[in-house]
Design a protein around this motif. Structure first.
Motif, PDB file in Angstrom:
ATOM      1  N   GLY A  50       0.787  -1.226   0.000  1.00 46.64           N
ATOM      2  CA  GLY A  50       0.000   0.000   0.000  1.00 46.64           C
ATOM      3  C   GLY A  50       0.820   1.277   0.000  1.00 46.64           C
ATOM      4  N   GLN A  54      -5.637   9.622  -2.104  1.00 46.52           N
ATOM      5  CA  GLN A  54      -5.261   8.213  -2.163  1.00 46.52           C
ATOM      6  C   GLN A  54      -5.919   7.525  -3.355  1.00 46.52           C
ATOM      7  N   SER A  55      -5.986   8.223  -4.458  1.00 41.86           N
ATOM      8  CA  SER A  55      -6.609   7.652  -5.651  1.00 41.86           C
ATOM      9  C   SER A  55      -5.740   6.567  -6.259  1.00 41.86           C
ATOM     10  N   SER A  56      -6.380   5.667  -6.963  1.00 46.15           N
ATOM     11  CA  SER A  56      -5.648   4.612  -7.663  1.00 46.15           C
ATOM     12  C   SER A  56      -4.710   5.209  -8.701  1.00 46.15           C
ATOM     13  N   PHE A  84      -1.675   6.274  -6.925  1.00 45.55           N
ATOM     14  CA  PHE A  84      -0.961   5.084  -6.467  1.00 45.55           C
ATOM     15  C   PHE A  84      -0.108   4.494  -7.585  1.00 45.55           C
ATOM     16  N   TYR A 133      -1.657   3.822   1.073  1.00 45.04           N
ATOM     17  CA  TYR A 133      -2.975   3.797   0.442  1.00 45.04           C
ATOM     18  C   TYR A 133      -3.742   2.618   1.033  1.00 45.04           C
TER      19      TYR A 133
END
Length: 601
Positions: free
Chosen positions: A284, A292-294, A297, A314
């Motif tokens: 994470g 904390q968006s994909s 990430f 995340y």
């Protein structure tokens, strides 16, 4: 400067010497970061005695950390020879001003001054280059980090920080040989800045900053590491290496660094189950940012500062399962930040941490084969700085550099030697003879080629195991028979010896860096050229710390006297100056080519 035949003879003699003590190209390192390390078996044997200054780099400074109470111990005073020897370990090399200043002071005053000096940031140098690029200047590359490295390392006043940061970079390894890193000069510079900042702080903070730095995350592949599923297991690289290489090692240790045994065999510090459990902790973690968006990430949200800001966790990608490692169990209900705290606290408080890290720092600064008592005393300073604080780096550094074994005379039976790394030899020469870059850039770039360079560049190790391993033993050597290690010999071979001699001969004669822009100042040596004895006294103090063997001194004196200085007349000033310069350059070269210099004692 010197006849080609003489160079060849020197190379052959040096190759023979290094081969006799186990040098060679065997046991080459793998690029894989999964390859298990050679068991680190600490040896216990004791062998018998046998005009304007260039501008500083653009940059901000970081206030120094508060001073801590040093461990109990005496304040040390130094002769000029002892000061030179001490500075040869604690800095990138002594110059005469530093030697005289330390000899007129004491260890406590020196450490207090060094710990108090502010830090100049490499990242700010890179930012200055980026600003210049935006205004039409040259493109900024990772090579600008090298400029900043050499400029600060050679001209910086915070020499202890510079030297310790380099030592830490060979323990907590990232490498520009990784394609993801070489395109991120701000990140690379920031990682090295972090090592310099934490060098005088606490090991626990150092460990966390290493774990969460995005350059380490990329290098050790725990950035974007995802939680387990039915078809996926978390990446285990960092989980393994944070234990194996950074904190506790492969085998359980006593407080003096000796191996704990069961049935005559070493006891493993961790198992694969521990690695798997710890790998879940390092899920994470990815780029820092406001959400904390994909997309963030996975790296799809560009951010100019993400290369240097600590990674964030995340929650959607962090393992929610139980994590078991090293006797600890973390429930799945905790956060990624809380899991990380438990994991790093566990490693920091592990009984192996003090002796394991202490031994490596001793090896980087003082000797390849520290005695168990030496390791034990450094480990004790790690455990308690004298005020009940564990992991105080200032206390550990003092303990390493002021230990009785470190300060013992070279004539004793203690094993206080180590082979100087090629990079440190170049730095030493530049420091000793006050080398300056005429344009202020210190453009020493890739010097990795063993035949055309030094076989070593900063932050460019071939693998996470560094340029050489702490427990490297030259095969079929007297060192192996004696149960001793010689890490730096892993990058010593016939080509590297020849390459070093050729490279340094060029530097000594003409200067270093691109277009030989970094020029030494031999003014004081030239004034002694007609007096070989006085010339060698100075070179001996600067390079071999007043310990040049009588036989070597005689050989160099004979060679220097072989260069005749003509009687000065109104018409031959150039010939006189050339002869004087050749005497000085030859004396320096022969000293730096000698085993008495190459082996730091």
């Amino acid at each position: 400067m010197t006849h080609p035949t003489l160079r060849r003879v020197l190379a052959l003699l040096l190759i023979s010497l290094l081969s006799a003590c186990g040098g060679g190209g065997g046991d080459s390192q793998s690029g894989s970061i999964l390859k298990p390390d050679t068991p680190a078996v600490p040896p216990t044997a004791v062998a018998p005695a046998d005009p304007d200054a260039p501008a500083n780099p653009p940059g901000d400074t970081v206030p120094p950390p508060p001073l801590t109470t040093p461990p109990v111990g005496q304040t040390v005073t130094f002769t000029r020879q002892q000061a030179s020897r001490f500075l040869g370990r604690a800095t990138f090399g002594p110059n005469m001003a530093a030697i005289d200043a330390l000899a007129a002071s004491d260890s406590d005053a020196w450490f207090t001054a060094q710990f108090s000096k502010p830090q100049t940031l490499h990242r700010k140098y890179i930012d200055g280059m980026l600003a210049a690029e935006a205004s039409g200047g040259e493109k900024t590359r990772h090579t600008q980090f090298y400029e900043s490295f050499w400029q600060q390392g050679i001209r910086g006043e915070d020499q202890l920080r510079q030297r310790v940061a380099f030592a830490l970079s060979e323990i907590f390894v990232i490498s520009l040989q990784n394609g993801e890193l070489v395109t991120r000069p701000r990140g690379i510079a920031s990682f090295y800045d972090m090592l310099g900042q934490r060098a005088f702080g606490n090991f626990r903070d150092l460990l966390q900053d290493v774990a969460l730095h995005p350059m380490m995350g990329l290098y050790m592949s725990h950035m974007r590491n995802q939680k387990e599923t039915a078809t996926r297991t978390p990446d285990e690289n960092f989980a393994r290496e944070v234990m194996q290489l950074f904190t506790i090692g492969l085998y359980q240790l006593n407080a003096d660094g000796s191996l704990k045994l069961s049935g005559g065999k070493p006891i493993e510090t961790y198992t694969h189950d521990d690695v798997a459990g710890l790998a879940r902790v390092f899920t994470g973690w990815s780029w820092a940012g406001p959400d904390q968006s994909s997309t963030r990430f996975y790296g799809g949200t560009p951010d100019p500062d993400r290369d240097w800001q600590a990674m964030q966790n995340y929650a959607a990608f962090h393992s929610s399962g139980e994590k078991r490692f090293l006797g600890k169990s973390i429930s799945g209900a905790t956060s990624g930040e809380a899991d990380l705290k438990v994991a790093l606290d566990t490693l920091f408080n592990h009984p192996n941490a003090g002796p394991f890290f202490g031994r490596q720092l001793i090896q980087r600064l003082v000797t390849s084969n520290p005695s168990p008592a030496y390791i034990g005393r450094v480990a004790a300073a790690f455990a308690n700085n004298g005020s009940g604080v564990r992991g105080d780096m200032q206390a550990v550094i003092r303990a390493v550099l002021l230990d009785p074994d470190a300060l013992a005379a070279t004539e004793t039976q203690l094993l206080t030697g180590k082979l100087r790394e090629p990079l440190l030899r170049l730095a030493h020469w530049m420091r000793a003879f006050d080398a300056q870059s005429t344009n202020g850039r210190f453009r020493i770039y890739n010097v990795d080629d063993s035949l055309a360079g030094l076989g070593q560049s900063p932050l460019n190790a071939p693998s996470v195991f560094n340029f050489f391993r702490p427990a490297y033993v030259p095969p079929n050597s007297g060192l192996a028979t004696s149960g001793l290690v010689a890490p730096e010999l892993q990058i010593t071979s016939e080509p590297s010896v020849t390459g070093y001699l050729n490279y340094m001969q060029s530097c000594i004669a003409s200067g270093a860096g691109d277009y030989h822009d970094i020029a030494p100042d031999y003014t004081r040596e030239l004034a002694l050229a007609a007096n070989p004895g006085a010339l060698l006294d100075r070179i001996d103090l600067l390079l071999t710390h007043g310990s040049m063997p009588t036989r070597l001194r005689g050989q160099i004196t004979t060679a220097v006297n072989g260069i005749a200085i003509p009687a000065a007349t109104a018409s031959n000033a150039t010939q006189v100056a050339t002869a004087q310069a050749n005497r000085v350059k030859l004396a320096i070269f022969l000293t730096m080519a000698s085993p008495a210099y190459l082996v730091q004692k």
